[in-house]
Design an enzyme around this catalytic site. Sequence first.
Site, PDB file in Angstrom:
ATOM      1  CG  HIS A  43      -2.123  -0.826   1.108  1.00  0.00           C
ATOM      2  ND1 HIS A  43      -3.261  -0.635   1.860  1.00  0.00           N
ATOM      3  CD2 HIS A  43      -2.389  -1.866   0.287  1.00  0.00           C
ATOM      4  CE1 HIS A  43      -4.176  -1.531   1.509  1.00  0.00           C
ATOM      5  NE2 HIS A  43      -3.665  -2.292   0.569  1.00  0.00           N
TER       6      HIS A  43
ATOM      7  CE1 TYR B  88      -4.663   3.667   9.261  1.00  0.00           C
ATOM      8  CE2 TYR B  88      -5.089   3.417  11.611  1.00  0.00           C
ATOM      9  CZ  TYR B  88      -4.398   3.051  10.467  1.00  0.00           C
ATOM     10  OH  TYR B  88      -3.443   2.063  10.535  1.00  0.00           O
TER      11      TYR B  88
ATOM     12  N   PRO C 248      -3.285  -0.084  19.083  1.00  0.00           N
ATOM     13  CG  PRO C 248      -5.177  -1.327  18.527  1.00  0.00           C
ATOM     14  CD  PRO C 248      -4.471  -0.731  19.691  1.00  0.00           C
TER      15      PRO C 248
ATOM     16  CE  LYS D 161       4.825   2.997  13.540  1.00  0.00           C
ATOM     17  NZ  LYS D 161       4.519   2.460  12.217  1.00  0.00           N
TER      18      LYS D 161
ATOM     19  CE1 TYR E  14      -0.627   3.517   9.700  1.00  0.00           C
ATOM     20  CE2 TYR E  14       0.266   2.858   7.567  1.00  0.00           C
ATOM     21  CZ  TYR E  14      -0.666   2.704   8.585  1.00  0.00           C
ATOM     22  OH  TYR E  14      -1.637   1.737   8.472  1.00  0.00           O
TER      23      TYR E  14
HETATM   24  P1  RFL Z   1       2.492 -12.599  21.167  1.00  0.00           P
HETATM   25  O1  RFL Z   1       1.929 -12.604  19.786  1.00  0.00           O
HETATM   26  O2  RFL Z   1       1.594 -12.281  22.292  1.00  0.00           O
HETATM   27  O3  RFL Z   1       3.163 -14.032  21.388  1.00  0.00           O
HETATM   28  C1  RFL Z   1       3.634 -14.453  22.637  1.00  0.00           C
HETATM   29  C2  RFL Z   1       3.573 -15.952  22.683  1.00  0.00           C
HETATM   30  O4  RFL Z   1       4.091 -16.402  23.936  1.00  0.00           O
HETATM   31  C3  RFL Z   1       3.254 -17.437  24.440  1.00  0.00           C
HETATM   32  N1  RFL Z   1       3.404 -17.516  25.899  1.00  0.00           N
HETATM   33  C4  RFL Z   1       4.127 -18.452  26.533  1.00  0.00           C
HETATM   34  N2  RFL Z   1       4.852 -19.488  26.079  1.00  0.00           N
HETATM   35  C5  RFL Z   1       5.467 -20.266  26.997  1.00  0.00           C
HETATM   36  N3  RFL Z   1       5.373 -20.062  28.333  1.00  0.00           N
HETATM   37  C6  RFL Z   1       4.672 -19.031  28.849  1.00  0.00           C
HETATM   38  N4  RFL Z   1       4.592 -18.835  30.149  1.00  0.00           N
HETATM   39  C7  RFL Z   1       4.008 -18.169  27.918  1.00  0.00           C
HETATM   40  N5  RFL Z   1       3.230 -17.073  28.060  1.00  0.00           N
HETATM   41  C8  RFL Z   1       2.873 -16.691  26.837  1.00  0.00           C
HETATM   42  C9  RFL Z   1       1.853 -17.035  23.978  1.00  0.00           C
HETATM   43  O5  RFL Z   1       0.956 -18.151  23.961  1.00  0.00           O
HETATM   44  C10 RFL Z   1       2.150 -16.486  22.586  1.00  0.00           C
HETATM   45  O6  RFL Z   1       2.053 -17.474  21.598  1.00  0.00           O
HETATM   46  O7  RFL Z   1       3.740 -11.591  21.261  1.00  0.00           O
HETATM   47  P2  RFL Z   1       4.874 -11.188  20.197  1.00  0.00           P
HETATM   48  O8  RFL Z   1       5.434 -12.397  19.517  1.00  0.00           O
HETATM   49  O9  RFL Z   1       5.765 -10.245  20.899  1.00  0.00           O
HETATM   50  O10 RFL Z   1       4.089 -10.414  19.030  1.00  0.00           O
HETATM   51  C11 RFL Z   1       3.534  -9.158  19.254  1.00  0.00           C
HETATM   52  C12 RFL Z   1       2.244  -9.005  18.463  1.00  0.00           C
HETATM   53  O11 RFL Z   1       1.433 -10.153  18.616  1.00  0.00           O
HETATM   54  C13 RFL Z   1       1.483  -7.778  18.955  1.00  0.00           C
HETATM   55  O12 RFL Z   1       2.342  -6.653  19.113  1.00  0.00           O
HETATM   56  C14 RFL Z   1       0.376  -7.324  18.043  1.00  0.00           C
HETATM   57  O13 RFL Z   1      -0.468  -8.346  17.647  1.00  0.00           O
HETATM   58  C15 RFL Z   1      -0.420  -6.280  18.859  1.00  0.00           C
HETATM   59  N6  RFL Z   1      -1.781  -6.203  18.458  1.00  0.00           N
HETATM   60  C16 RFL Z   1      -2.046  -5.526  17.335  1.00  0.00           C
HETATM   61  N7  RFL Z   1      -1.033  -4.881  16.694  1.00  0.00           N
HETATM   62  C17 RFL Z   1      -1.266  -4.224  15.581  1.00  0.00           C
HETATM   63  O14 RFL Z   1      -0.326  -3.649  15.002  1.00  0.00           O
HETATM   64  N8  RFL Z   1      -2.561  -4.180  15.065  1.00  0.00           N
HETATM   65  C18 RFL Z   1      -3.612  -4.827  15.676  1.00  0.00           C
HETATM   66  O15 RFL Z   1      -4.719  -4.793  15.199  1.00  0.00           O
HETATM   67  C19 RFL Z   1      -3.380  -5.517  16.863  1.00  0.00           C
HETATM   68  N9  RFL Z   1      -4.382  -6.163  17.514  1.00  0.00           N
HETATM   69  C20 RFL Z   1      -2.805  -6.840  19.211  1.00  0.00           C
HETATM   70  C21 RFL Z   1      -4.110  -6.827  18.700  1.00  0.00           C
HETATM   71  C22 RFL Z   1      -2.541  -7.495  20.433  1.00  0.00           C
HETATM   72  C23 RFL Z   1      -3.566  -8.128  21.181  1.00  0.00           C
HETATM   73  N10 RFL Z   1      -3.222  -8.731  22.446  1.00  0.00           N
HETATM   74  C24 RFL Z   1      -1.842  -8.834  22.878  1.00  0.00           C
HETATM   75  C25 RFL Z   1      -4.115  -9.186  23.423  1.00  0.00           C
HETATM   76  C26 RFL Z   1      -5.125  -7.473  19.390  1.00  0.00           C
HETATM   77  C27 RFL Z   1      -4.887  -8.126  20.632  1.00  0.00           C
HETATM   78  C28 RFL Z   1      -6.040  -8.807  21.294  1.00  0.00           C
HETATM   79  C1  PHB Z   2      -5.477  -4.550  11.059  1.00  0.00           C
HETATM   80  O1  PHB Z   2      -5.628  -4.743   9.845  1.00  0.00           O
HETATM   81  O2  PHB Z   2      -5.764  -5.404  11.902  1.00  0.00           O
HETATM   82  C2  PHB Z   2      -4.946  -3.250  11.515  1.00  0.00           C
HETATM   83  C3  PHB Z   2      -4.467  -2.344  10.578  1.00  0.00           C
HETATM   84  C4  PHB Z   2      -3.983  -1.116  11.006  1.00  0.00           C
HETATM   85  C5  PHB Z   2      -3.995  -0.794  12.331  1.00  0.00           C
HETATM   86  C6  PHB Z   2      -4.473  -1.702  13.270  1.00  0.00           C
HETATM   87  C7  PHB Z   2      -4.950  -2.943  12.856  1.00  0.00           C
HETATM   88  O3  PHB Z   2      -3.542   0.426  12.740  1.00  0.00           O
END
Ligand code: RFL
Ligand code: PHB
Length: 388
Positions: free
Chosen positions: A72, A200, A292, A296, A383
């Site tokens: 994009h 957004y 989110p 980032k 961004y």
């Molecule tokens: P993760 O993806 O949370 O992975 C961590 C892994 O560690 C495991 N774990 C364990 N394993 C062994 N022993 C233990 N005691 C453990 N405790 C936990 C877990 O099961 C898991 O598999 O972290 P990581 O790898 O640092 O990745 C980071 C990203 O996942 C995160 O920054 C993003 O997904 C944040 N986030 C979002 N970011 C965006 O940019 N856009 C989004 O739309 C967005 N939606 C979100 C999100 C994070 C969420 N969280 C953390 C609840 C939505 C949610 C619900």
């Molecule tokens: C998503 O596609 O899940 C998404 C994209 C941009 C954002 C947050 C989430 O800033």
Amino acid sequence: MKTQVAIVGAGPAGLLLGQLLSASGIDNIIVEQRSPDYVLGRIRAGVLEPTAVRLLEACGAATRMHREGLPHSGVEIAINGVSQRIDLLALTGQQVMVYGQTEVTRDLMDARAASGAQSIYEADQVQLHDLETAAPWLSLNVNGQAQRIDCDFIAGCDGFHGVSRASIPADKIQTFERIYPFGWLGVLADVPPVADELIYARHERGFALCSQRSKTRSRYYIQCDSGDQVADWSDDAFWAELKRRVPEDVAARLVTGPSIEKSIAPLRSFVAEPLRFGRLFLAGDAAHIVPPTGAKGLNLAASDVGYLWQAMCDFYKGDALGLDRYSQQCLARIWKAERFSWWMTGLLHRFPAHTPFEQRMQDAELDYYLGSEAGRKVIAENYVGLPA
Ligand code: RFL
Ligand code: PHB
């Protein structure tokens, strides 16, 4: 068992680190408390910065992303029904890649399976030991059997609720936190995206985001109250509310359909300092959380891992300086991404406690940034991701 680097957590941070280390000939074992299907079932981020794309390329897990991901070159910001485009490519010379976290995770899992590196899923009671010595180790239970992994380093990639950060003594770590008074309700649906680029939207009823996973799968979000439950929101109520918050022409074009996933994410900013305790290195959500709004979270996890990978490669070549600098190097980037995510969240959401004066300030600030090329450039360069 014995390895060079024991990685706790098989989210994107742990899997990416594992792949990069394996590609550099550094032995590693990943320990994950959940099953592979559970990890793949979490629908989260969707936008990759060029830095994250480069790291996936570096470990040979980028083929499908380049085939199926959507580059994009701009994003739209809609204010009370009027949309303006931020031309990322013209303003920064860079694009972002729209490719879901689920797909990144799947590609990394497949690459790991192909490389033969060891992963232990459904590991119980993972505990970290002797972190301040040169011989740290993990204890864990697998299928009811006690196991031990001896290693040179432990990478804490186990997310916000993981055991790694919690293993650092309270007087050796400092945390900074802000909790926002709202959440995001997200819906995934097999309908074509309403627009080519992400939208957004700031609206007096609250924020909304039109995102996508492919030409046939859309991801939409609306700001919801902190106390809302998924069960409070039928699909119809979600679509109706989304349509109220986006520009009229967008609402008219929006194709709705049954949700295939619906979840609420709380919004939080969080940083733990430092990212190192002895032979334990934190990376990703284990060390920091961003709301989110700036897309980032996943990208910061990838940039931490990029630094850690380089530092570990240097260590095994005889140079420990990178590991000594790891925390400081990451934190400089983390705080800037925290700032951007906090700022975008502040500009685009409805804050229940805002006075009319604060609402006017929010209007004026947005109007100022969007109306000036310098302002649009500030948004664009953050961004696409600040330089490493
Ligand atoms: P993760 O993806 O949370 O992975 C961590 C892994 O560690 C495991 N774990 C364990 N394993 C062994 N022993 C233990 N005691 C453990 N405790 C936990 C877990 O099961 C898991 O598999 O972290 P990581 O790898 O640092 O990745 C980071 C990203 O996942 C995160 O920054 C993003 O997904 C944040 N986030 C979002 N970011 C965006 O940019 N856009 C989004 O739309 C967005 N939606 C979100 C999100 C994070 C969420 N969280 C953390 C609840 C939505 C949610 C619900
Ligand atoms: C998503 O596609 O899940 C998404 C994209 C941009 C954002 C947050 C989430 O800033």
